[in-house]
Design an enzyme around this catalytic site. Sequence first.
Site, PDB file in Angstrom:
ATOM      1  N   LYS A 142      83.102 -26.602 -30.373  1.00 30.22           N
ATOM      2  CA  LYS A 142      82.451 -27.886 -30.630  1.00 30.22           C
ATOM      3  C   LYS A 142      83.158 -28.563 -31.788  1.00 30.22           C
ATOM      4  O   LYS A 142      83.564 -27.916 -32.756  1.00 30.22           O
ATOM      5  CB  LYS A 142      80.963 -27.715 -30.958  1.00 30.22           C
ATOM      6  CG  LYS A 142      80.072 -27.620 -29.738  1.00 30.22           C
ATOM      7  CD  LYS A 142      80.110 -28.890 -28.932  1.00 30.22           C
ATOM      8  CE  LYS A 142      79.535 -28.708 -27.541  1.00 30.22           C
ATOM      9  NZ  LYS A 142      79.866 -29.832 -26.677  1.00 30.22           N
ATOM     10  N   GLU A 160      89.049 -23.199 -23.883  1.00 33.50           N
ATOM     11  CA  GLU A 160      87.749 -22.602 -24.204  1.00 33.50           C
ATOM     12  C   GLU A 160      87.403 -21.415 -23.306  1.00 33.50           C
ATOM     13  O   GLU A 160      87.379 -21.525 -22.075  1.00 33.50           O
ATOM     14  CB  GLU A 160      86.637 -23.642 -24.099  1.00 33.50           C
ATOM     15  CG  GLU A 160      85.267 -23.092 -24.480  1.00 33.50           C
ATOM     16  CD  GLU A 160      84.207 -24.154 -24.667  1.00 33.50           C
ATOM     17  OE1 GLU A 160      83.041 -23.797 -24.888  1.00 33.50           O
ATOM     18  OE2 GLU A 160      84.542 -25.360 -24.595  1.00 33.50           O
TER      19      GLU A 160
END
Length: 344
Positions: free
Chosen positions: A183, A167
Site C-alpha cells: 500500500k 505484489e
Amino acid sequence: MLKPLICFHPSGKYLRSVDYSIIAKPSLEKLNSSKPKVFQIDYEWNQDLPQNKDGLYPTQGLKFYELNSYTLFDSNELLNQNAEGDYFKRSEFTPLISKEIYKSAVQEILRKISLGFFYQLNYTLPFQANFEGTEWGIFKHYHSLFSGDFHALLPDDDYSIISMSPELFLEKNGTQLTTKPIKGTATKAEEILFSEKENAELSMIVDLLRNDLNSVANLQAAKVLKHRAIMDLGHLIHTYSEITAQSSLSLPEILKKMLPGGSISGCPKKEACLTIDELEPYRRQAYTGIIGFSEGDHALISIAIRTFIATKDKKIYYHSGGGIVFDSKWEKEYDELLLKASRI
C-alpha cells in the site's frame, strides 16, 4: 508450436514453456494434483455479485495451464530466448471513464466511509489502446521496463495476460503461508514514510489479511513479521508488510476463503466489494485477480496488478487504482493513479 508461456517460479527464476495444455473448464480442486501448473483466477470469481456489467474481453473466470515441461531462466536470460516476433507498438492509452465520473465515484465512496459502510476501498479504472505486434513483444518491452518479482505471460487465442506485478498474494510452502500486501505509492521514501494516510491504509489492510489468514490458520495463528518496509522499484516506492501463518488446509480451501485479495478490495471486504461492483463501470476480470504457479505442496501466487490484457482484435487494456480512506482527496488520489500508470 504453442506460444511461449512465462511465469515467476519459487526458485526466484522464471519458467518458460511451450509444452503445456490449457485445461477447459477447470475446477479449483485441480490445484491439488501434483503436476506443475500455472493458473489464473479473475477478481470476480467466487463473489456473489449481480451479473449486470460488461467485461472488456471474453473471460473464463478460471484458467489453468498444465505444464508437461518447462525450463528456468534468470531475468536477463529470459529476454534472450527466441520467440516468434518481439515487435510491439501501441497508440496512447485512453482512460475509459472520465475524470468527472472518477470524482463522483470517490465522493460516493467517501460518503459511505463517513456512514460506516467500510474503512477503505480500492477504486480502479481501465485504460485502452490499440497495438501492433505480439504478446511476446509486449512482455519483453514491459519486463525490461518494470521491476517486480511476479512477471508472467499467459497466452491464449482470444486474449493474453501480461502481468508485471510486484505484489505477493500468497506463498504456500507445505503448511507455511506468507502474504505481503503493498500500500502507498510515491517517488521518494520520505514522502510515503511520513504520510499518516498511507500508514493508516496499510495498517487496515494488514489487519484484514491477518483475519483472512486466521480464517485458514489451524496450526499457527497469523503473525506480522514486517510492517511498513520499503519496496524500491526504481521508478516508484511502496510500503509493504509481511504476514505469516500455518495451515494444514489444501490450496483450493485456502483460496476459497481468502479471495479476493484484501489489498485490492477494501476493509471490511464484503461491503467494499459490493460498492466496487456498484461504482466501477466494467468488471475487473483478470485485473486484481491472481496469477500463480503450483507444483506439489508449493504454490507462489501474485495479485494481478500492473497487468495488461492483449486481445485478438489488437486492443490492449491496463488498469490503475488506489485505496480511498476517510481523509482522501479525490484530486490527490487521481494524481496518484496517474503516477502509477505513467510508466506504461
